[in-house]
Design an enzyme around this catalytic site. Structure first.
Site, PDB file in Angstrom:
ATOM      1  N   CYS A  26      41.203  35.431  30.712  1.00 11.78           N
ATOM      2  CA  CYS A  26      41.888  36.326  31.653  1.00 11.78           C
ATOM      3  C   CYS A  26      41.724  37.789  31.284  1.00 11.78           C
ATOM      4  O   CYS A  26      42.157  38.663  32.034  1.00 11.78           O
ATOM      5  CB  CYS A  26      43.360  35.950  31.753  1.00 11.78           C
ATOM      6  SG  CYS A  26      43.605  34.204  32.088  1.00 11.78           S
ATOM      7  N   HIS A  36      46.488  36.616  40.635  1.00 14.18           N
ATOM      8  CA  HIS A  36      45.779  36.584  39.356  1.00 14.18           C
ATOM      9  C   HIS A  36      44.408  35.926  39.495  1.00 14.18           C
ATOM     10  O   HIS A  36      44.198  34.805  39.036  1.00 14.18           O
ATOM     11  CB  HIS A  36      46.648  35.842  38.337  1.00 14.18           C
ATOM     12  CG  HIS A  36      46.083  35.804  36.949  1.00 14.18           C
ATOM     13  ND1 HIS A  36      45.175  36.720  36.464  1.00 14.18           N
ATOM     14  CD2 HIS A  36      46.311  34.925  35.924  1.00 14.18           C
ATOM     15  CE1 HIS A  36      44.866  36.412  35.206  1.00 14.18           C
ATOM     16  NE2 HIS A  36      45.535  35.327  34.855  1.00 14.18           N
TER      17      HIS A  36
END
Lengths: 137, 388
Positions: free
Chosen positions: B84, B333
């Site tokens: 991420c 996200h």
């Protein structure tokens, strides 16, 4: 290792089994949990590593005999990765042994929601071609 | 001596379940406003074009695909992957190339296309960022890693779940005012606290979204900045950190050690301290992650992050506004885009260009981006400075 026993760790399989891991799995199949110890500096690892994290020397498998631990943290997995959807909900717990070594496994006989600090007991389970360690409460 | 480097432009696709687009179209959507700003392909020396997980698309050599689609096929390109933090890792790599003098102007773009598979399959792919031998076989999903932190944090600091839900309420409050949000709707504390469990103690409203989207910035060397803008955002501090691969091997689960190291390095490089920061974009992949971020970044003492939440000091008019774009929770996200979306948001806020004044933070001189990969194995902290 005259015979190759086809056993994999846990509830879904990483099939990249090495000779070192095969020894670990075969011991587990016999109800023994193995840690590893660096042949040079003596550092210990649970779960085992074939090479020492500190000096890259070879480690040897030795039996880990502690069975009682305390629950360090837990999660109740209600929505699982696809490969474990059939087992949800399940509880994953990090247990901490008196030596300070920790192990991550499922609690398979929950009596209710777990609490941090509760006692856990290490046990073993055979599951089709899988073999694993687990926590009992 | 490294050259100074500034962000001179940014672009951002709409985040969401983007069944109208795939990876390449999302990237074009993020590059279009940059192109319209005058930064056409001929002005770009090289690119970093990244996404976190190939499994979602099956596409290999993705940076080549994206470069070609954007008309940049004759420029050097590469892909960076670090879960991420892929977006800020790309920016860190590009910063190094510009600061060193290798290139003057670079496009850095991150993307993820996550919704062409089921949620359970997406959860499966993300769980493969755990240790494949010792964690993955036990079904420790991405939310499960953070739930392990939450259980321990709630135990050590006697934190009730409602405080975590208050963070989600704040995220959705701002996400509802951001037209680029994946889930732009307000939620009540009751809804957030009582929603369906995902990985107890975390429920649906503690968890970020599975999102399709892209975001990017252009960076330039100091002597080229004026060609592109009179409102540059200087990269003032960069810190990176790492943590143990297996979560059981962390001494503490109430903090992310790599985040503390990254923050310290970024503050040192910038010559700043936490009190100097006017806004922060933090990696709220889960509500507990935002709580821990307050403390790892020095905005609150360990165990005291709840005071920022309960006193609303993290709102746009508070002491340290955090994620006033909706964050990963409401804005969304898309893994590889997230870190660059943070940089884009800080640029937007510094320029006073938030689409709704109800989420515009006043007078931002220093903005901080905190981007965490997996459960803390990678962390990048950037500190940006208003350049006008």
């Amino acid at each position: 290792m005259a015979e190759h026993k086809e056993i994999y760790l846990g509830y879904s399989s990483d099939k990249a089994v090495t000779p070192f891991l095969q020894k670990f799995l075969e011991a587990l199949d016999e109800g023994k949990l193995m840690k590893s110890k660096c042949t040079k500096c003596g550092a210990e690892y649970l779960p085992p590593r074939q090479q020492c994290q500190k000096d890259m020397n070879e480690c040897e498998l030795t039996e880990f005999t502690e069975r009682e631990a305390k629950l360090y943290s837990f999660v109740i997995v209600d929505f699982a990765p696809a490969s474990l959807s059939s087992k949800q909900p399940y509880i994953v717990a990090i247990g901490e042994f008196p030596s300070g070594l920790r192990l991550t496994a499922h609690i398979t006989n929950p009596m209710g929601p777990p609490t941090v600090g509760m006692p856990l007991k290490l046990a073993f389970e055979h599951h089709e071609k899988m073999v694993t360690y687990k926590w009992l409460v | 001596m490294a050259r100074k480097v500034a962000v001179v432009a940014g672009g951002h696709s709409k985040f969401g379940k983007r069944y109208d687009a795939t990876m390449r179209e999302l990237c074009a959507e993020a590059y279009k406003p940059i192109y319209d700003d005058g930064i056409t392909q001929d002005k770009i020396d090289a690119t970093v074009l990244s996404y976190a997980a190939s499994q979602f698309t099956g596409q290999g050599a993705g940076s080549a695909l994206i470069a070609d689609y954007l008309g940049l096929q004759d420029k050097p390109h590469l892909r960076v992957e670090s879960a991420c933090t892929t977006g800020t890792a790309s920016l860190r790599a590009a910063w190094g190339m510009v600061a060193s003098g290798l290139y003057d102007v670079m496009l850095v773009l991150g993307v993820e296309q996550m919704n062409r598979v089921s949620s359970a399959t997406a959860t499966e792919y993300m769980s493969q960022a755990g240790d494949m031998r010792w964690e993955y076989p036990y079904g420790i999903s991405f939310p499960a890693f953070y739930a392990l932190m939450a259980s321990r944090y709630m135990h050590e600091y006697n934190l009730p779940h409602e405080v975590l839900s208050m963070i989600s309420v704040k995220s959705h409050h701002y996400g509802a005012q951001n037209p680029k949000s994946h889930l732009p709707k307000e939620v009540t504390l009751e809804e957030a606290h009582n929603s369906v469990p995902i990985c107890r103690p975390l429920n649906l409203y503690d968890c970020s979204l599975i999102t399709d989207g892209a975001a990017g910035v252009v960076i330039a060397a100091e002597d080229r900045v004026k060609e592109f803008t009179d409102r540059p955002m200087w990269i003032k501090g960069i810190g990176a950190g790492a943590s143990a691969m297996m979560i059981q091997d962390r001494n503490s689960l109430t903090s992310i050690p790599g985040a503390k190291r990254a923050a310290k390095a970024a503050y040192t490089m910038a010559g700043l301290k936490p009190d100097d920061i006017n806004m922060a974009e933090v990696h709220d992949c889960f509500s507990i992650a935002e709580m821990i971020a307050y403390e790892d970044l020095g905005f609150a003492e360990p165990g005291k992050g709840r005071e920022l939440v309960e006193n609303k000091e993290i709102y746009h008019d508070g002491r340290i506004p955090v994620n006033c774009d909706g964050g990963l929770k409401s804005k969304g996200h898309p893994l590889g885009a997230t870190g660059l979306s943070m940089a884009y948001e800080i640029l937007t806020q510094m320029r006073g260009e938030a689409e709704n004044q109800s989420r515009q933070i006043k007078d931002v001189k220093y903005g901080l981006a905190h981007n965490v990969g997996q459960s803390g194995q990678f962390v990048n902290v950037f500190i940006f400075e208003r350049g006008w």
